[in-house]
Every structure is written in structure tokens, then in C-alpha cells.
Design a protein around this motif. Structure first.
Motif, PDB file in Angstrom:
ATOM      1  N   UNK A 291       0.822  -1.205   0.000  1.00 24.16           N
ATOM      2  CA  UNK A 291       0.000   0.000   0.000  1.00 24.16           C
ATOM      3  C   UNK A 291       0.857   1.256   0.000  1.00 24.16           C
ATOM      4  N   UNK A 292       0.542   2.153  -0.921  1.00 26.88           N
ATOM      5  CA  UNK A 292       1.229   3.455  -1.008  1.00 26.88           C
ATOM      6  C   UNK A 292       0.196   4.548  -0.757  1.00 26.88           C
ATOM      7  N   UNK A 293       0.218   5.096   0.455  1.00 28.72           N
ATOM      8  CA  UNK A 293      -0.720   6.154   0.819  1.00 28.72           C
ATOM      9  C   UNK A 293      -0.333   7.474   0.157  1.00 28.72           C
ATOM     10  N   UNK A 294      -1.317   8.311  -0.082  1.00 28.32           N
ATOM     11  CA  UNK A 294      -1.104   9.661  -0.611  1.00 28.32           C
ATOM     12  C   UNK A 294      -0.105   9.661  -1.771  1.00 28.32           C
ATOM     13  N   UNK A 295      -0.510   9.001  -2.837  1.00 27.38           N
ATOM     14  CA  UNK A 295       0.346   8.857  -4.012  1.00 27.38           C
ATOM     15  C   UNK A 295       0.612  10.201  -4.679  1.00 27.38           C
ATOM     16  N   UNK A 296      -0.286  11.157  -4.486  1.00 28.57           N
ATOM     17  CA  UNK A 296      -0.136  12.509  -5.026  1.00 28.57           C
ATOM     18  C   UNK A 296      -0.261  13.526  -3.899  1.00 28.57           C
ATOM     19  N   UNK A 297       0.118  14.760  -4.206  1.00 30.59           N
ATOM     20  CA  UNK A 297       0.039  15.824  -3.206  1.00 30.59           C
ATOM     21  C   UNK A 297      -1.359  15.914  -2.605  1.00 30.59           C
TER      22      UNK A 297
ATOM     23  N   UNK B 142     -18.982  16.901  -8.819  1.00 32.57           N
ATOM     24  CA  UNK B 142     -20.201  16.881  -7.993  1.00 32.57           C
ATOM     25  C   UNK B 142     -19.913  17.104  -6.507  1.00 32.57           C
ATOM     26  N   UNK B 143     -18.673  16.866  -6.089  1.00 27.01           N
ATOM     27  CA  UNK B 143     -18.354  16.938  -4.647  1.00 27.01           C
ATOM     28  C   UNK B 143     -17.092  17.777  -4.469  1.00 27.01           C
ATOM     29  N   UNK B 144     -17.255  18.981  -3.941  1.00 26.05           N
ATOM     30  CA  UNK B 144     -16.107  19.883  -3.790  1.00 26.05           C
ATOM     31  C   UNK B 144     -15.350  19.679  -2.488  1.00 26.05           C
ATOM     32  N   UNK B 145     -15.889  18.879  -1.604  1.00 21.77           N
ATOM     33  CA  UNK B 145     -15.235  18.629  -0.330  1.00 21.77           C
ATOM     34  C   UNK B 145     -14.097  17.631  -0.445  1.00 21.77           C
ATOM     35  N   UNK B 146     -13.470  17.291   0.687  1.00 20.48           N
ATOM     36  CA  UNK B 146     -12.362  16.324   0.667  1.00 20.48           C
ATOM     37  C   UNK B 146     -12.841  14.931   0.273  1.00 20.48           C
ATOM     38  N   UNK B 147     -11.959  14.204  -0.424  1.00 23.47           N
ATOM     39  CA  UNK B 147     -12.258  12.850  -0.888  1.00 23.47           C
ATOM     40  C   UNK B 147     -11.081  11.953  -0.534  1.00 23.47           C
ATOM     41  N   UNK B 148     -11.371  10.736  -0.098  1.00 20.50           N
ATOM     42  CA  UNK B 148     -10.330   9.735   0.156  1.00 20.50           C
ATOM     43  C   UNK B 148     -10.637   8.515  -0.696  1.00 20.50           C
ATOM     44  N   UNK B 149      -9.724   8.219  -1.642  1.00 17.44           N
ATOM     45  CA  UNK B 149      -9.937   7.131  -2.590  1.00 17.44           C
ATOM     46  C   UNK B 149      -8.845   6.078  -2.457  1.00 17.44           C
ATOM     47  N   UNK B 150      -9.237   4.812  -2.419  1.00 17.18           N
ATOM     48  CA  UNK B 150      -8.287   3.699  -2.485  1.00 17.18           C
ATOM     49  C   UNK B 150      -8.402   3.076  -3.872  1.00 17.18           C
ATOM     50  N   UNK B 151      -7.271   2.924  -4.545  1.00 19.05           N
ATOM     51  CA  UNK B 151      -7.262   2.437  -5.919  1.00 19.05           C
ATOM     52  C   UNK B 151      -6.497   1.124  -5.995  1.00 19.05           C
ATOM     53  N   UNK B 152      -7.119   0.109  -6.571  1.00 21.50           N
ATOM     54  CA  UNK B 152      -6.513  -1.222  -6.685  1.00 21.50           C
ATOM     55  C   UNK B 152      -5.893  -1.343  -8.073  1.00 21.50           C
ATOM     56  N   UNK B 153      -4.568  -1.360  -8.128  1.00 23.18           N
ATOM     57  CA  UNK B 153      -3.880  -1.267  -9.410  1.00 23.18           C
ATOM     58  C   UNK B 153      -2.573  -2.030  -9.408  1.00 23.18           C
ATOM     59  N   UNK B 154      -2.086  -2.329 -10.591  1.00 20.55           N
ATOM     60  CA  UNK B 154      -0.736  -2.856 -10.754  1.00 20.55           C
ATOM     61  C   UNK B 154       0.231  -1.676 -10.777  1.00 20.55           C
ATOM     62  N   UNK B 155       1.525  -1.952 -10.721  1.00 22.85           N
ATOM     63  CA  UNK B 155       2.523  -0.879 -10.783  1.00 22.85           C
ATOM     64  C   UNK B 155       2.409  -0.105 -12.091  1.00 22.85           C
ATOM     65  N   UNK B 156       2.177  -0.818 -13.180  1.00 27.33           N
ATOM     66  CA  UNK B 156       2.036  -0.165 -14.481  1.00 27.33           C
ATOM     67  C   UNK B 156       0.791   0.709 -14.513  1.00 27.33           C
TER      68      UNK B 156
ATOM     69  N   UNK C 101      -8.816  17.445 -12.047  1.00 24.06           N
ATOM     70  CA  UNK C 101      -8.182  16.702 -10.960  1.00 24.06           C
ATOM     71  C   UNK C 101      -6.828  17.273 -10.571  1.00 24.06           C
ATOM     72  N   UNK C 102      -6.058  17.758 -11.527  1.00 20.85           N
ATOM     73  CA  UNK C 102      -4.715  18.267 -11.211  1.00 20.85           C
ATOM     74  C   UNK C 102      -4.772  19.506 -10.333  1.00 20.85           C
ATOM     75  N   UNK C 103      -5.887  20.220 -10.386  1.00 21.13           N
ATOM     76  CA  UNK C 103      -6.022  21.428  -9.570  1.00 21.13           C
ATOM     77  C   UNK C 103      -6.601  21.141  -8.187  1.00 21.13           C
ATOM     78  N   UNK C 104      -7.106  19.939  -7.986  1.00 19.82           N
ATOM     79  CA  UNK C 104      -7.673  19.569  -6.685  1.00 19.82           C
ATOM     80  C   UNK C 104      -6.592  18.971  -5.792  1.00 19.82           C
TER      81      UNK C 104
END
Length: 705
Positions: A407-413, A448-462, A477-480
Motif C-alpha cells: 500500500x502506497x498512501x497519498x500517491x499525489x500531493x 459533484x463533490x467539492x469537499x475532501x475525498x479519500x480514494x483507495x485504488x486497486x492497481x498494478x505498478x504499471x 483533478x490536477x487542480x484539486x
């Protein structure tokens, strides 16, 4: 066939059929196409297998010297000698870079590793979670809080983009444990192309007073020739780059390193005013006056790809490339005529399946692991796993609740701070999970939702890299910065839906959470509306209340999304919308009492019923989802049943709704519908869960069909 991890060794079958003829080629000769006529070349976990029908000949220009691939340097390192590596890391992006560096080291390594990471609280959370869930045999790690040493360097004005953290390597002789006598220090933007043991072996070549091993800087920066009136810090010749350092800690401590570098830095800052290249300027200033502490390392151990690099003079002359250093602010976008080759080498590790790096170093101690079960898993759980029957048809389902995924938390800023003021006591984060096939839904959700969001994404490294490119190229998304993306790497055949939900839930900082699925869109304005409702129904008073958000669905891929409850009711009446799953799974949402909701103007209570699985707004401190339910079936039902057992009240909101957007069925639901075994295993899990719940709470719960 020959298996070698540290360099390219080809096993050849001759025309006469004899086997065992081997030959070493450098990376440069392989890329240039020199050597034998190779018909097939495959790399698997650092092993190259080459089959050919012609006899091998020696390519023109092949050299053998101290710097060649046949060097005996790595023989100076004991088979199980621990190699210590120190890294300074701060923030989300730097933490992501560390992963690629570690992958490249693990790909070639043959020795146990101990990582020493100095960083901020963000890096601490991300990397400790990652390393513990990655579960690499014979790789230990220690974390050192940067806050404890920031005062030692924060007084230094620094123009470098790395900020104050770019100066922290100066503090390592004091910050690292006194028992640690030597360490390799690496920047996060380097990539290994060989076994790190060869670099560790160079400590044996350092003479009595030599305490710092460095590669010469491969640009004209310290010569002061890059532009008019350029005044660099003092350095010997071209100076030395600090992206790769061999640091003999015991020697530096003996010469009072902390006092030495500070004294010289204070003096030079009187004229230089600030550093331009962070710690590198100060290291070079110290070396200028103390040349005896320097041990020069061959250039291939730090091939620098900066904007003004002259590294080509290095990598066109040496036989083997060992470390690539992306020491330009542009990183992989640096302009270099050979950048594409180096970029591909880096991307190979970036997208490499990290699960394949869980290789046991046999003969070096350490405990072999069971799949991805973490070493710190309680003994009783490990015992339970060992007692499971692998021949049981439902073995994979039973194992799901014990599996800890990388698991890699907070993959982006991520930037969203919640204070304790009354204005934030009603704040709520939307929590959801998804896989790659639902990626495009994030953009609609964010609108649709301007508030904070927490997403878990199930993915391969690629797929994680594809996701990264998707977000960075999307304006919405890049601005959020208030969306936390947490990558859970794929492993096994079941979709760990509740593990994902728990990961996303665990990183929420607001008092309340909105538990939703990624294929639903909230009504516009639901975020501020929920904050008002939370206060009005006194959800913050600590009582166990769960707010039910009525769910609807459209069977059309193109939908004029209703902006009000009145619009939604009209669409229901004409058949453009329906109550969610009314035709296939009415029990899931029927307790919401849609007939009453149509005319309701105030919140109303409903009773829990079997198979109820509404979308809820609840306090953050709720019971976690049950991990045994992976894949399709009962993953939400079991959680809502647990809330009922805990005594939660279910309150339906009269002016809130979510709408399900149509999409292709998931792979897991297809398995459920087509595989009778899947259903039998799920029934077994239901029985186990309801029996345990009944015993724990003294209430009788039953599994349903």
C-alpha cells in the motif's frame, strides 16, 4: 542456462550442442547490438536468458579492467553482510521517487539491506506503511524525524528547489546511530543498474583518512562558466556531486564533522550569501580545505543527467553503467541526446511489479513469509493461516482476511488541514474505492463533490503510472489538492473491496465520512448541505447515528442529472430514473422507505432489515469493514449489520440523493453469477460472520440467500 543478477551473462548452445559456454557483455554493447546474433532476449527479475544457434565470438572493443563487469570488488562484501543505505525524503512526490530507487536496488541486490530514512511526517506515514506492507525479506528500515535536526541547517539560506531538506545530509553523522559506522547516502532521484554491493565494496578502497566517497561533478557549474558573472561556491576543479555518497561515519565523527562543516559554511556564507545547490555547495567547500577526506569514485557510479551535463564523456568510455542520476529540476524531461535510453531504464523499474521483489536471500537468516502476510502479524494469525487447508476449494476466500496488500498512501500531493474549531466540527470526507476500469469516474465525482475525498485504488505498478498521467493531464483533478489517492497494489485473484475501503477510511481527517461507491454521483451541493444537516441533527453529539442517503439509478449512459429533488421525482415518474436495484436486489435499499421519502421534508428514522446496504454519513470512528468479504457479495451488507449490532440509528435525509451511473459489470460479479463454487464459498463466509457477530453482541443474526 546461466542465471546472473548483477550483469548480463549469456548462456549459449553451440552448433555442436555443447552447453555452458558463457560470455559477459556490458549494457552498452547490448544496446549497440554487439556480440552474438541474439534471437531472443527476456529479462525476468534481473535474469537474462539468451538462446542462440551460433557460436559466440568476442565483440570488438570489449575491455577488461578494474571498472569492467568482471571486477572482483563485490567479493569484498560478505554473502550476508548488511548494506546500509540512507535517504533524505520529504513530501508526497519525493516519497514516490523513493519507491523507484528502492526497486532498482532490490532488483540487483544479493545482500540484506537496512534503509535509514530521514524525513517529515508525510514521508514517515507513507514509507512506513509501504515498507511494512511490502514485506521484503532481509530488508529492514529505520525512520528518523527530520524535525529533530532541522535547527542544525535551517539557518542556512538555500536557493535550491529541495529547500531545507536538501541540507539534511550534512547532519547524518550525528543523526544516525553511533553504532552505525558507514553508510551509502543516495538522492531519491537515482536509479541503480547494478548490484549495490559493488558500491559498498568501495569502502575497502578508502585510505586511512578518507571519509567521503564522491563522484566528480559532470557539469561546468563549479568552474563558473555557465553564464556571465556566475559565482559558484569554492570547489576542487569541477567539484563533486552529492547524489551518491560513501560516508565513513566513524571517521567523520572523529574529526568533529558537525563543527567542521558549520565553521566553513558560516565563513563562506559571508560572501556567497546563500547556497545554490544545497548540501553539495557545503560539502565541496569542506573538501576544498580538507582534500585528505575525499575518495574519488569512478564516474559511472553517478552518471548525472542535468541540463548542462558532460556525462557523455563518462558513459561512452566506461564498460558498464552503474547509477543514473536525474539531477535536473526537469527530472525525466531533461534534454539529453541519450535521455530516451536512460528514461526507458528508469521506467522499467517505475512500472516493475514490486511484489516480484519479495525474494528470499537464502542462507542469510530471516523468516520466510507466507505470501504477503506481514512479519509483524500476530503469532496466532500466522498459526491460523498455517492450519488452513490449501486444498479447500474456498481457501482463497478464507485467506483474504489475513492478506496485507502493498500500500502506497497519498500517491499525489494532498493538502487539507482540519482544525478543531467549531467551523470544522461538521466537516465530512467522501470515501470510495475503485480499480482501473472505473478511473474516468473520478473526474465526474470531483465535479459533484467539492469537499475532501479519500480514494483507495486497486492497481498494478504499471496501472499506477497510467493513473498518475491521467490525473496530471486532467485540469479538474490536477487542480484539486483535497483528494487523497491511496494505491493498493494488485495481488491474488479476488478484489479486496473491504481492504480498500478500510485504507481510504483510515486516512480521513474530518470528523465525519460519507461512505459511497465510485459509480455513484452525489447531487450537486450535497457537501455543504451535509455539513448543515450534521449540525441540525446533532450528529456531532457522539450518539450512534447513521444518515441514509437515498440511492437511485439511471439505465442510460447519457443523463441530464437532476439538480433538485423535484426534478428527480419527475424523472422517476417518467421512467428516466429508478430506485436503486429495484428490479434485481430490492432488499438492499427497500428499508430506506422511498414512498415516505417522496413527500418527506424532515429527516425520519427507519429500521434495519436483513440485506440493508445504504450509503451512509457517519462518524469517522466506526467499525472497520470485515476483510473476509473480498470480491462480490455482502461486503457492505456485513458492515451495516455490524452498525446495527453496535446500536446505530438509521436516519433518512429528505433532501439528499445519489445516482448510480451505468457501466459494464465487474469481473467479480461475473464470477459470482457463473461460478457455483463462488456462491458456496460466500455462503460459508456469511455463516461464519453472522455466528461471530451473534456471539459478540448477544443478538441473533442470520445469513440470507
Amino acid at each position: 542456462m546461466i542465471y546472473v543478477q548483477t550483469h548480463y551473462r549469456f548462456g549459449i548452445t553451440t552448433k555442436e550442442g555443447a552447453e555452458g559456454v558463457t560470455f559477459d557483455l556490458s549494457w552498452r554493447e547490448v544496446v549497440a547490438g554487439q556480440g552474438p546474433n541474439v534471437n531472443s532476449l527476456k529479462a525476468v527479475e534481473g535474469i537474462l536468458k539468451v538462446q542462440d544457434n551460433s557460436f559466440l565470438h568476442t565483440p570488438v572493443g570489449y575491455k577488461k579492467d578494474e571498472k569492467s563487469l568482471n571486477s572482483k570488488e563485490d567479493e569484498w562484501v560478505g554473502k550476508c553482510e548488511v548494506i546500509h543505505v540512507a535517504i533524505v525524503c520529504a513530501g508526497y512526490n519525493s516519497s514516490r521517487s523513493v519507491v523507484t530507487l528502492i526497486k532498482s536496488i532490490l532488483f540487483y541486490r544479493k545482500n540484506p539491506l537496512h534503509l535509514h530514512v530521514m524525513g517529515d511526517s508525510k514521508a514517515h506515514l507513507i514509507l512506513t506503511t509501504l515498507f511494512s506492507s511490502w514485506n521484503i525479506p532481509q530488508m529492514d528500515y529505520s525512520f528518523y524525524k527530520a524535525d529533530s535536526v532541522l535547527d542544525e541547517v535551517s539557518w542556512i539560506p538555500n536557493k535550491h528547489y529541495s529547500g531545507v531538506y536538501g541540507l539534511l545530509k550534512l547532519t547524518l553523522p550525528r543523526a544516525l546511530p553511533p553504532s552505525l559506522t558507514k553508510v551509502i547516502i543516495l538522492d531519491t532521484d537515482v536509479t541503480f543498474a547494478t548490484d549495490i554491493a559493488q558500491l559498498w565494496a568501495r569502502f575497502h578502497k578508502m585510505e586511512q583518512e578518507q571519509a567521503l566517497g564522491l563522484v566528480e561533478n559532470q557539469s561546468d557549474w563549479y568552474l563558473g562558466k555557465l553564464w556571465k558573472n556566475h559565482r559558484p561556491w569554492p570547489a576542487l576543479g569541477r567539484g563533486y556531486n552529492t547524489g551518491v555518497i560513501l560516508m565513513d561515519l566513524s571517521k567523520l565523527r572523529k574529526i568533529n564533522w558537525a563543527h567542521l562543516w558549520r565553521m566553513i559554511a558560516e565563513r563562506d556564507l559571508q560572501t556567497m550569501l546563500s547556497t545554490s545547490l544545497a548540501d553539495q555547495d557545503i560539502f565541496n567547500a569542506v573538501i576544498t580545505q580538507n582534500q585528505h577526506i575525499l575518495h574519488e569514485i569512478p564516474c559511472q557510479w553517478n552518471v548525472q543527467l542535468s541540463d548542462n551535463t558532460r556525462s557523455e564523456s563518462c558513459y561512452t568510455e566506461v564498460i558498464d553503467l552503474k547509477v543514473i542520476h536525474w539531477n535536473s529540476p526537469k527530472k525525466l524531461r531533461v534534454k539529453n541526446k541519450h535521455a530516451e535510453f536512460f528514461r526507458n531504464l528508469h521506467l522499467t523499474f517505475l512500472e516493475y511489479d514490486g511484489n516480484l521483489l519479495r525474494r528470499e536471500l537464502f542462507g542469510c537468516g530471516g523468516n520466510a513469509t507466507i505470501s504477503s502476510i506481514h512479519l509483524s502479524t500476530p503469532v496466532q494469525l500466522v498459526s491460523a493461516i498455517e492450519q488452513m487447508n490449501e486444498d479447500d476449494p474456498c481457501y482463497e476466500f478464507s485467506l483474504a482476511k489475513y492478506t496485507k496488500y502493498r500500500t502506497h498512501l497519498f500517491y499525489l500531493d494532498y493538502e487539507y488541514e482540519v482544525d478543531s474549531s467549531e467551523n470544522n466540527s461538521n466537516d465530512v470526507t467522501l470515501v470510495a474505492q475503485l480499480s482501473m476500469d472505473r478511473l474516468q469516474m473520478i473526474q465526474s465525482l470531483a465535479k459533484h463533490w467539492e469537499g475532501p475525498i479519500s480514494l483507495a485504488l486497486y492497481m498494478s505498478d504499471t496501472e499506477a503510472q497510467q493513473f498518475l498521467s491521467f490525473v496530471l493531464s486532467c485540469d479538474t483533478l490536477s487542480q484539486r489538492k483535497n483528494i487523497g489517492y491511496h494505491i493498493v497494489y494488485k495481488e491474488g485473484n479476488l478484489y479486496p473491496v473491504n481492504f480498500l475501503r478500510n485504507i481510504a477510511l483510515g486516512q480521513v481527517s474530518t470528523p465525519f465520512v460519507f461512505l459511497l461507491d465510485i459509480d455513484f454521483l452525489p447531487m450537486f451541493g450535497l457537501y455543504p448541505s451535509l455539513r448543515r444537516v450534521i449540525s441540525n441533527v446533532h450528529l456531532e453529539d457522539g450518539k450512534k447515528k447513521a444518515l441514509v442517503i437515498p440511492a437511485f439509478e439511471s439505465l442510460r449512459y447519457r443523463l441530464n442529472f437532476p439538480t433538485t429533488k423535484a426534478e428527480l421525482l419527475k424523472m422517476l415518474d417518467v421512467g428516466d430514473l429508478f430506485t436503486f436495484r429495484y428490479h434485481v436486489w430490492a432488499r438492499g435499499h427497500q428499508p430506506t422507505n422511498y414512498p415516505k421519502w417522496r413527500s418527506a421534508t424532515t429527516p425520519f428514522k427507519v429500521n434495519w432489515e436483513a440485506d440493508f446496504e445504504p450509503y451512509l454519513v457517519v462518524g469517522r470512528e466506526i467499525p472497520p469493514y470485515d476483510l473476509r468479504f473480498a470480491g462480490f457479495g455482502w461486503n457492505k451488507v456485513s458492515h451495516v449489520m455490524k452498525l446495527e449490532a453496535e446500536g446505530y440509528e438509521f436516519i433518512v435525509l429528505p433532501n439528499a440523493f445519489v445516482v448510480h451511473m451505468p457501466h459494464a459489470p465487474s469481473l467479480d460479479i461475473a464470477k459470482y453469477r457463473s461460478n457455483p463454487l463462488y456462491k458456496r464459498c460466500l455462503d460459508t463466509l456469511k455463516m461464519e460472520f453472522t455466528d461471530e457477530l451473534s456471539k459478540e453482541y448477544g443478538k441473533k443474526f442470520f445469513p440470507t440467500d
